[in-house]
Enzyme design. Structure first.
Site, PDB file in Angstrom:
ATOM      1  CB  CYS A   1      -1.142   3.857  21.672  1.00 22.88           C
ATOM      2  SG  CYS A   1       0.286   3.792  22.025  1.00 22.88           S
TER       3      CYS A   1
ATOM      4  CB  CYS B   1      -0.811   6.917  26.650  1.00 27.57           C
ATOM      5  SG  CYS B   1      -1.299   5.782  24.996  1.00 27.57           S
TER       6      CYS B   1
ATOM      7  CB  THR C   1       1.614   2.821   5.226  1.00 21.58           C
ATOM      8  OG1 THR C   1       0.544   2.940   5.056  1.00 21.58           O
ATOM      9  CG2 THR C   1       2.343   2.867   5.696  1.00 21.58           C
TER      10      THR C   1
ATOM     11  N   GLY D   1      -7.183   9.493   2.341  1.00 21.43           N
ATOM     12  CA  GLY D   1      -5.333   9.802   2.116  1.00 21.43           C
ATOM     13  C   GLY D   1      -4.479  10.484   3.153  1.00 21.43           C
TER      14      GLY D   1
ATOM     15  CB  CYS E   1      -1.177  -0.262   1.253  1.00 23.43           C
ATOM     16  SG  CYS E   1      -0.429   0.795   2.655  1.00 23.43           S
TER      17      CYS E   1
ATOM     18  CB  CYS F   1       1.715   1.750  24.989  1.00 27.92           C
ATOM     19  SG  CYS F   1       0.543   3.024  25.839  1.00 27.92           S
TER      20      CYS F   1
ATOM     21  CD  GLU G   1      -2.698  -3.006   2.963  1.00 26.90           C
ATOM     22  OE1 GLU G   1      -3.029  -4.077   1.691  1.00 26.90           O
ATOM     23  OE2 GLU G   1      -2.972  -2.812   2.779  1.00 26.90           O
TER      24      GLU G   1
ATOM     25  CD  GLU H   1      -7.759   7.586 -10.549  1.00 28.34           C
ATOM     26  OE1 GLU H   1      -7.513   7.819 -11.052  1.00 28.34           O
ATOM     27  OE2 GLU H   1      -8.374   8.044  -9.068  1.00 28.34           O
TER      28      GLU H   1
ATOM     29  CG  HIS I   1       3.785   7.212   1.746  1.00 34.68           C
ATOM     30  ND1 HIS I   1       3.935   8.492   0.784  1.00 34.68           N
ATOM     31  CD2 HIS I   1       3.085   7.523   2.366  1.00 34.68           C
ATOM     32  CE1 HIS I   1       3.185   8.674   0.178  1.00 34.68           C
ATOM     33  NE2 HIS I   1       2.404   8.027   0.668  1.00 34.68           N
TER      34      HIS I   1
END
Length: 340
Positions: free
Chosen positions: A104, A93, A41, A260, A39, A90, A61, A193, A44
């Site tokens: 978190c 928090c 991410t 996005g 994906c 965690c 995924e 698109e 990136h």
């Protein structure tokens, strides 16, 4: 036992490693990975615009078969087909203690800060594995994670049935948002698109109209949206220039969803007066808190098999990431091809 893993180093990039499979700790399970989706991410991370741990096994995924369980703390069994909800919180928090674990401050994602699924055998807590129908295509099973993120985003948007929506971008996640909009009874559903094949995908997923961004001011769009604009508008691309244009297309009292992932330095120009005059609601959406089980329940009821896919072996990871950047299909790495 050894495994093959695709690790990402912040200095050396991607590399395949042969390594011993870690011993299971109490509550953990190992799964033979059948499919792991790529994906934005992941891209990136490679570009250095999304923080990740050094030398981490990528991939969040994930769909696979349970190989081994450390104990009987879960109701899973060896041989179960499962999908992974890839986050560790965690629990201490203020956000975790308030029921907002996805916010978190010490959150770690498998495939980002913890070893993920781009490996022949992944190790993870059994509690984050969700059993799938054994007949599920592993590629569809791996879609549970992005679908869960989309379900959370629709929860955040909270549109009423019979109201209009404009979605910018129809990659795999945008396509899922279209299908979820259809399932919620939104109408009309309009997609912006630039890719012709993705516009066709939008229609297959349930959109009433899919247009090139240059045609958003066309009579065809106006006939559906009316003079006032759309009740809901979604940026599923992650680009400030697109978001700025979309803000002009929201009716008074409407809601804008930022879905996005934009670059950290991509700045959106927005005046408080604009929000005030139109009484806009602007919401963000991050990951998938308590929605993975719902995603599993919806896998068979949405037209996810309409999303075009392409499969690569683990050793052909360079071609897989190149294809991911092209954006023509949903890309999968299949670490254990003999098991599919």
């Amino acid at each position: 036992m050894n495994r093959t893993a695709l690790r990402h180093s912040t200095t050396d990039g991607l590399r395949l490693a042969e390594e011993p499979l870690p011993e299971l700790a109490p509550g953990e399970a190992s799964i033979d990975v059948l499919a792991v989706g790529l994906c934005g991410t992941d891209t990136h991370i490679l570009e250095g615009t999304f923080p990740s741990a050094d030398n981490v096994i990528m991939g969040h995924e994930v769909c696979g078969i349970v190989r081994e369980l450390a104990d009987d703390a879960s109701d899973l069994a060896v041989g179960d087909l499962v999908t992974v909800e890839p986050h560790k919180y965690c629990t201490e928090c203020t956000y975790c203690r308030s029921g907002d674990e996805h916010l978190c401050i010490n959150k770690k994602g498998y495939g980002v800060k913890l070893d993920g699924g781009m490996t022949t055998t992944m190790v993870a807590p059994a509690r984050i594995l969700y059993r799938l129908d054994p007949s599920t295509d592993p590629r569809i099973g791996a879609m549970a994670e992005p679908l869960a993120c989309c379900i959370h985003s629709m929860d955040r948007l909270n549109p009423a049935s019979g109201t209009s929506i404009l979605i910018a971008g129809c990659g795999p996640a945008g396509a899922m948002l279209v299908a979820l909009s259809k399932a919620r009874g939104l109408t009309p559903i309009v997609v912006s698109e630039p890719s012709e094949s993705r516009r066709e995908l939008a229609l297959a997923m349930g959109a009433d109209l899919a247009v090139h961004p240059d045609d958003l001011d066309s009579a065809e769009v106006f006939a559906l949206a009316g003079e006032q604009g759309f009740h809901s508008v979604v940026d599923a691309v992650g680009r400030a220039a697109i978001a700025r244009d979309l803000l002009n297309r929201i009716r008074k009292g409407g809601t804008f969803l930022v879905f996005g992932v934009a670059a950290p330095d991509d700045t959106l120009a927005l005046t408080p007066r604009e929000v005030y005059d139109k009484e806009l609601t602007i919401v963000g959406s991050i990951i998938n808190p308590y929605t993975h089980e719902r995603a599993v329940a919806m896998l068979q009821s949405l037209p996810l098999d309409s999303i075009p896919t392409r499969v690569f072996s683990l050793s052909d990871y360079e071609s897989a990431f190149a294809a991911q950047r092209e954006g023509r299909e949903k890309i999968y790495i299949v670490p254990s091809p003999g098991l599919t």
